[in-house]
Design an enzyme around this catalytic site. Sequence first.
Site, PDB file in Angstrom:
ATOM      1  N   ASP A 134      32.752   0.937 146.538  1.00 58.72           N
ATOM      2  CA  ASP A 134      32.237   0.859 147.902  1.00 58.72           C
ATOM      3  C   ASP A 134      31.824   2.261 148.358  1.00 58.72           C
ATOM      4  OD1 ASP A 134      32.290  -1.837 148.538  1.00 58.72           O
ATOM      5  OD2 ASP A 134      34.428  -1.803 149.001  1.00 58.72           O
ATOM      6  N   GLU A 164      19.725 -13.351 150.294  1.00 56.96           N
ATOM      7  CA  GLU A 164      20.023 -12.650 149.047  1.00 56.96           C
ATOM      8  C   GLU A 164      20.113 -13.642 147.897  1.00 56.96           C
ATOM      9  OE1 GLU A 164      23.484 -10.119 149.369  1.00 56.96           O
ATOM     10  OE2 GLU A 164      22.623  -9.008 151.043  1.00 56.96           O
ATOM     11  N   ARG A 176      23.834 -15.366 150.669  1.00 63.15           N
ATOM     12  CA  ARG A 176      24.113 -15.126 152.089  1.00 63.15           C
ATOM     13  C   ARG A 176      22.838 -14.837 152.862  1.00 63.15           C
ATOM     14  NH1 ARG A 176      27.933  -9.781 150.878  1.00 63.15           N
ATOM     15  NH2 ARG A 176      26.355  -8.589 149.775  1.00 63.15           N
ATOM     16  N   ARG A 198      39.463  -8.336 146.170  1.00 61.64           N
ATOM     17  CA  ARG A 198      38.848  -7.582 147.276  1.00 61.64           C
ATOM     18  C   ARG A 198      39.038  -8.301 148.602  1.00 61.64           C
ATOM     19  NH1 ARG A 198      34.370  -4.148 146.121  1.00 61.64           N
ATOM     20  NH2 ARG A 198      33.152  -4.979 147.830  1.00 61.64           N
ATOM     21  N   ARG A 237      24.325  -7.107 137.627  1.00 57.64           N
ATOM     22  CA  ARG A 237      23.775  -8.199 138.414  1.00 57.64           C
ATOM     23  C   ARG A 237      22.807  -7.602 139.425  1.00 57.64           C
ATOM     24  NH1 ARG A 237      22.836 -13.147 137.117  1.00 57.64           N
ATOM     25  NH2 ARG A 237      23.159 -14.582 138.828  1.00 57.64           N
ATOM     26  N   ARG A 273      45.301 -13.740 154.951  1.00 57.04           N
ATOM     27  CA  ARG A 273      46.296 -13.363 155.962  1.00 57.04           C
ATOM     28  C   ARG A 273      46.659 -14.535 156.870  1.00 57.04           C
ATOM     29  NH1 ARG A 273      41.616 -10.387 158.495  1.00 57.04           N
ATOM     30  NH2 ARG A 273      41.898  -8.558 157.209  1.00 57.04           N
ATOM     31  N   TYR A 276      32.468  -0.838 140.442  1.00 55.91           N
ATOM     32  CA  TYR A 276      32.164  -1.618 141.652  1.00 55.91           C
ATOM     33  C   TYR A 276      32.679  -0.831 142.865  1.00 55.91           C
ATOM     34  CZ  TYR A 276      31.868  -6.172 144.189  1.00 55.91           C
ATOM     35  OH  TYR A 276      31.559  -7.204 145.026  1.00 55.91           O
TER      36      TYR A 276
HETATM   37  P1  FAD Z   1      22.983   4.347 144.666  1.00 58.66           P
HETATM   38  O1  FAD Z   1      23.013   4.140 146.119  1.00 58.66           O
HETATM   39  O2  FAD Z   1      22.589   3.229 143.777  1.00 58.66           O
HETATM   40  O3  FAD Z   1      22.051   5.601 144.371  1.00 58.66           O
HETATM   41  C1  FAD Z   1      21.592   5.930 143.090  1.00 58.66           C
HETATM   42  C2  FAD Z   1      20.179   6.452 143.226  1.00 58.66           C
HETATM   43  O4  FAD Z   1      19.778   6.977 141.961  1.00 58.66           O
HETATM   44  C3  FAD Z   1      19.173   5.381 143.591  1.00 58.66           C
HETATM   45  O5  FAD Z   1      18.491   5.745 144.777  1.00 58.66           O
HETATM   46  C4  FAD Z   1      18.231   5.314 142.394  1.00 58.66           C
HETATM   47  O6  FAD Z   1      16.884   5.065 142.751  1.00 58.66           O
HETATM   48  C5  FAD Z   1      18.401   6.701 141.808  1.00 58.66           C
HETATM   49  N1  FAD Z   1      18.083   6.759 140.372  1.00 58.66           N
HETATM   50  C6  FAD Z   1      18.597   5.986 139.397  1.00 58.66           C
HETATM   51  N2  FAD Z   1      18.031   6.304 138.223  1.00 58.66           N
HETATM   52  C7  FAD Z   1      17.154   7.303 138.473  1.00 58.66           C
HETATM   53  C8  FAD Z   1      16.257   8.046 137.645  1.00 58.66           C
HETATM   54  N3  FAD Z   1      16.134   7.808 136.339  1.00 58.66           N
HETATM   55  N4  FAD Z   1      15.495   9.003 138.229  1.00 58.66           N
HETATM   56  C9  FAD Z   1      15.583   9.233 139.559  1.00 58.66           C
HETATM   57  N5  FAD Z   1      16.408   8.563 140.380  1.00 58.66           N
HETATM   58  C10 FAD Z   1      17.189   7.613 139.832  1.00 58.66           C
HETATM   59  N6  FAD Z   1      29.616  -0.581 150.013  1.00 58.66           N
HETATM   60  C11 FAD Z   1      30.378  -0.618 151.123  1.00 58.66           C
HETATM   61  O7  FAD Z   1      31.204   0.273 151.341  1.00 58.66           O
HETATM   62  N7  FAD Z   1      30.217  -1.630 152.045  1.00 58.66           N
HETATM   63  C12 FAD Z   1      29.328  -2.633 151.891  1.00 58.66           C
HETATM   64  O8  FAD Z   1      29.232  -3.511 152.746  1.00 58.66           O
HETATM   65  C13 FAD Z   1      28.518  -2.611 150.710  1.00 58.66           C
HETATM   66  N8  FAD Z   1      27.614  -3.593 150.511  1.00 58.66           N
HETATM   67  C14 FAD Z   1      26.843  -3.566 149.390  1.00 58.66           C
HETATM   68  C15 FAD Z   1      25.887  -4.571 149.218  1.00 58.66           C
HETATM   69  C16 FAD Z   1      25.069  -4.552 148.097  1.00 58.66           C
HETATM   70  C17 FAD Z   1      24.067  -5.641 147.915  1.00 58.66           C
HETATM   71  C18 FAD Z   1      25.208  -3.502 147.128  1.00 58.66           C
HETATM   72  C19 FAD Z   1      24.334  -3.483 145.915  1.00 58.66           C
HETATM   73  C20 FAD Z   1      26.142  -2.506 147.303  1.00 58.66           C
HETATM   74  C21 FAD Z   1      26.966  -2.524 148.429  1.00 58.66           C
HETATM   75  N9  FAD Z   1      27.913  -1.511 148.654  1.00 58.66           N
HETATM   76  C22 FAD Z   1      28.700  -1.557 149.783  1.00 58.66           C
HETATM   77  C23 FAD Z   1      28.111  -0.426 147.677  1.00 58.66           C
HETATM   78  C24 FAD Z   1      27.296   0.827 148.003  1.00 58.66           C
HETATM   79  O9  FAD Z   1      25.918   0.537 147.982  1.00 58.66           O
HETATM   80  C25 FAD Z   1      27.611   1.881 146.956  1.00 58.66           C
HETATM   81  O10 FAD Z   1      28.983   2.139 146.881  1.00 58.66           O
HETATM   82  C26 FAD Z   1      26.905   3.215 147.180  1.00 58.66           C
HETATM   83  O11 FAD Z   1      25.703   3.103 147.850  1.00 58.66           O
HETATM   84  C27 FAD Z   1      26.692   3.835 145.833  1.00 58.66           C
HETATM   85  O12 FAD Z   1      26.098   5.093 145.947  1.00 58.66           O
HETATM   86  P2  FAD Z   1      25.563   5.786 144.628  1.00 58.66           P
HETATM   87  O13 FAD Z   1      25.060   7.116 145.025  1.00 58.66           O
HETATM   88  O14 FAD Z   1      26.584   5.712 143.563  1.00 58.66           O
HETATM   89  O15 FAD Z   1      24.400   4.836 144.097  1.00 58.66           O
HETATM   90  N1  UDP Z   2      33.523 -14.306 147.421  1.00 57.27           N
HETATM   91  C1  UDP Z   2      33.590 -15.679 147.472  1.00 57.27           C
HETATM   92  N2  UDP Z   2      33.162 -16.329 148.604  1.00 57.27           N
HETATM   93  C2  UDP Z   2      32.689 -15.648 149.670  1.00 57.27           C
HETATM   94  C3  UDP Z   2      32.628 -14.249 149.621  1.00 57.27           C
HETATM   95  C4  UDP Z   2      33.041 -13.598 148.476  1.00 57.27           C
HETATM   96  O1  UDP Z   2      34.003 -16.303 146.514  1.00 57.27           O
HETATM   97  O2  UDP Z   2      32.308 -16.304 150.665  1.00 57.27           O
HETATM   98  C5  UDP Z   2      33.963 -13.633 146.170  1.00 57.27           C
HETATM   99  C6  UDP Z   2      32.799 -13.434 145.198  1.00 57.27           C
HETATM  100  O3  UDP Z   2      33.298 -13.556 143.886  1.00 57.27           O
HETATM  101  C7  UDP Z   2      32.377 -12.017 145.491  1.00 57.27           C
HETATM  102  C8  UDP Z   2      33.751 -11.363 145.727  1.00 57.27           C
HETATM  103  O4  UDP Z   2      34.482 -12.360 146.439  1.00 57.27           O
HETATM  104  O5  UDP Z   2      31.700 -11.440 144.411  1.00 57.27           O
HETATM  105  C9  UDP Z   2      33.718 -10.082 146.525  1.00 57.27           C
HETATM  106  O6  UDP Z   2      33.084 -10.331 147.763  1.00 57.27           O
HETATM  107  P1  UDP Z   2      32.494  -9.172 148.650  1.00 57.27           P
HETATM  108  O7  UDP Z   2      32.084  -9.747 149.952  1.00 57.27           O
HETATM  109  O8  UDP Z   2      33.455  -8.046 148.655  1.00 57.27           O
HETATM  110  O9  UDP Z   2      31.204  -8.806 147.793  1.00 57.27           O
HETATM  111  P2  UDP Z   2      30.030  -7.728 148.011  1.00 57.27           P
HETATM  112  O10 UDP Z   2      29.953  -7.383 149.460  1.00 57.27           O
HETATM  113  O11 UDP Z   2      30.378  -6.586 147.141  1.00 57.27           O
HETATM  114  O12 UDP Z   2      28.828  -8.459 147.553  1.00 57.27           O
END
Ligand code: FAD
Ligand code: UDP
Length: 372
Positions: free
Chosen positions: A352, A303, A283, A175, A252, A179, A350
């Site tokens: 986005d 986090e 972070r 991911r 996780r 560069r 996984y």
């Molecule tokens: P979710 O957003 O998880 O929505 C699922 C919903 O279903 C939840 O609200 C949950 O409460 C509900 N649900 C589950 N089970 C039930 C049940 N039994 N009854 C009723 N409701 C239920 N993506 C990016 O593009 N850029 C980023 O920088 C980025 N950062 C991230 C950082 C973190 C810490 C995490 C965890 C994810 C990140 N993502 C990021 C990914 C992004 O959050 C997801 O791709 C996206 O939000 C997923 O949408 P979803 O609808 O699949 O799931």
């Molecule tokens: N990663 C790392 N060092 C960093 C940032 C990311 O080793 O400083 C690795 C780590 O394994 C992480 C993966 O790169 O799970 C993907 O990072 P990303 O920032 O895309 O993770 P997310 O935003 O999904 O938590």
Amino acid sequence: MKSSPKYDFLIVGAGLYGAVFAHEATKHGKNCLVIDKRNHLGGNTYCEDIEGINVHKYGAHIFHTNDKTIWDYVNSFVPFNRYTNSPLANFEGKLYNLPFNMNTFYQLWGTKTPDEAMAVLDEQTSKYRNITPTNLEEQALSLVGDDIYKKLIKGYTEKQWGRKATELPAFIIKRLPLRFTYDNNYFNDTYQGIPIGGYNKLTEGLLKGIECRTNIDFFKEKAALTGLAKQIVFTGKIDEYFDYCHGKLEYRSLDFKHEILAQSNYQGNAVVNYTEAKIPFTRIIEHKHFEFGRQKSTVITKEYPLEASPEKEPYYPINDTKNNEIFKAYQEMAKNEPTIFGGRLAEYKYYDMHQVIGAALSDTRKLFNEKS
Ligand code: FAD
Ligand code: UDP
């Protein structure tokens, strides 16, 4: 005579998959009910206003995509700002730019030109050249060599995933860009930004006029809810849907520790990673910088990674061989269900945000027989 259900779709989960699905279905004249077990809509993109700052309650969310259709789609609900993610890594008190680029190489080795940096990388990766990477550690070493692996990857990765880097799939590290320009943009995508006014505006736009109910867990009221709609769209955990009959899928989780600070600028950047193993958090996010905020105070979030459990939210699917095999068994079962499964938890991917939106748009296009 049995009356037909009130809704065409019961959408379980008000995250991006559920919200895009509901929006598209409604556009096609379908009647939708969206439920979520949380007390708010938006899934993991949800933001809470604290001190006038949009706090990303479930971790930093930066929108990025190469797909103009998806960029135009999200911008049709809310304009996005020009935020570019350029995180820093703190290793033993020293700062390094991410992703791995000419600034990082300069900070590590004092190299100033691409040729100098490539020579060091070449030397550090040469001993791994003949291996075909089968896990994250081998993949990282063959791409970036020992120094970067030890200082910027190993500690962060092993605490983030709670597993040895040798036990993790190689794709996770792919991911991150590598560069040979002085470019700290974390993503290679053409389009990037944060919704002006926060992600809730995107959710509100998508779900406008659609009936939504929060604080409802599908599994607690399954019988009553199922009868309400012709079809279910499920975006929760697929293993839970099938009552864990093939075993539990591992995820996780994260603990988010939010702090309000009486200062205007804590770390000068939205994201600073802590890449040493001995610091328990991965972070620190300073939310105001996502929107160039000028508030007097600031909100930061640390986090702390941990294993998901019934009490801890499942955030990251662990796509190793063991879990992928279990997922496949559920996927087979899903083929025989009338329910539509979508999103990060139901597809155990996984994903986005742009990928989840893309998947929901593609699924609804197929369902409603539209041409792309
Ligand atoms: P979710 O957003 O998880 O929505 C699922 C919903 O279903 C939840 O609200 C949950 O409460 C509900 N649900 C589950 N089970 C039930 C049940 N039994 N009854 C009723 N409701 C239920 N993506 C990016 O593009 N850029 C980023 O920088 C980025 N950062 C991230 C950082 C973190 C810490 C995490 C965890 C994810 C990140 N993502 C990021 C990914 C992004 O959050 C997801 O791709 C996206 O939000 C997923 O949408 P979803 O609808 O699949 O799931
Ligand atoms: N990663 C790392 N060092 C960093 C940032 C990311 O080793 O400083 C690795 C780590 O394994 C992480 C993966 O790169 O799970 C993907 O990072 P990303 O920032 O895309 O993770 P997310 O935003 O999904 O938590």
